[in-house]
Enzyme design. Structure first.
Site, PDB file in Angstrom:
ATOM      1  N   HIS A  98      16.193  22.016  16.612  1.00 12.64           N
ATOM      2  CA  HIS A  98      15.757  23.089  17.499  1.00 12.64           C
ATOM      3  C   HIS A  98      14.613  23.879  16.882  1.00 12.64           C
ATOM      4  O   HIS A  98      14.502  23.976  15.666  1.00 12.64           O
ATOM      5  CB  HIS A  98      16.917  24.041  17.844  1.00 12.64           C
ATOM      6  N   HIS A 100      12.669  27.602  16.842  1.00 12.71           N
ATOM      7  CA  HIS A 100      12.795  29.027  17.154  1.00 12.71           C
ATOM      8  C   HIS A 100      11.434  29.572  17.596  1.00 12.71           C
ATOM      9  O   HIS A 100      10.426  29.343  16.927  1.00 12.71           O
ATOM     10  CB  HIS A 100      13.199  29.828  15.905  1.00 12.71           C
TER      11      HIS A 100
END
Ligand code: 5GP
Ligand code: ZN
Length: 137
Positions: A98, A100
């Site tokens: 992922h 940010h």
């Protein structure tokens, strides 16, 4: 698959979704570092960024680009930090790739990428360091 981010993608864990396409899902971080902190992830379960194919990484970052522009406009930002914790040692707590997007405003007292780690390796051997990397590309 016992992965909280896979469960967010499937909807079995609720989230505040901001974007979705065939390969990517983006939602608000439950513990935001700043207002609008957004997480962008591939729908496919992959643990580490370094395990992704170029195509999957390229699809992921195309979406990061789109979403970052919307986050910037939504909060009238002065800037943002966009980054990933890759591996536990780097602070990755959820083993599903992922990115940010962390909104920044002037005077927020936040740091930069340079504040993450500083082992002071010096810069005398940068040519050798570059060669070590180039040999493996
Ligand atoms: P990491 O530390 O792995 O780079 O980032 C994981 C992020 O996911 C953290 O910032 C954390 O706040 C967020 N997070 C963990 N569990 C949940 C959850 O159940 N829902 C949401 N929306 N965010 C989560
Ligand atoms: Zn997963």
């Amino acid at each position: 698959m016992d992965c909280i981010f896979c469960k967010i993608i499937s909807g079995s864990i609720p989230s505040h979704k901001v974007y979705e396409n065939d390969s990517v899902f983006a939602f608000l971080d439950i513990y935001p570092c700043s207002e609008g902190h957004t997480i962008v992830m591939p729908k496919k379960h992959i643990g580490l960024f370094t395990e992704m194919t170029e195509k999957d990484a390229s699809d992921l970052f195309a979406s990061v680009n789109i979403i970052s522009k919307a986050v910037s406009r939504a909060f009238n930002l002065d800037g943002m930090n966009i980054g990933m914790n890759v591996g536990e040692v780097a602070g990755q707590s959820v083993p599903h790739v992922h990115v940010h997007i962390i909104p920044r405003k002037r005077g927020d007292n936040g740091g930069s990428m340079h504040s993450i780690v500083e082992t002071n390796p010096g810069n005398e051997n940068l040519a050798d360091i570059a060669d070590r990397i180039k040999e493996l590309l």
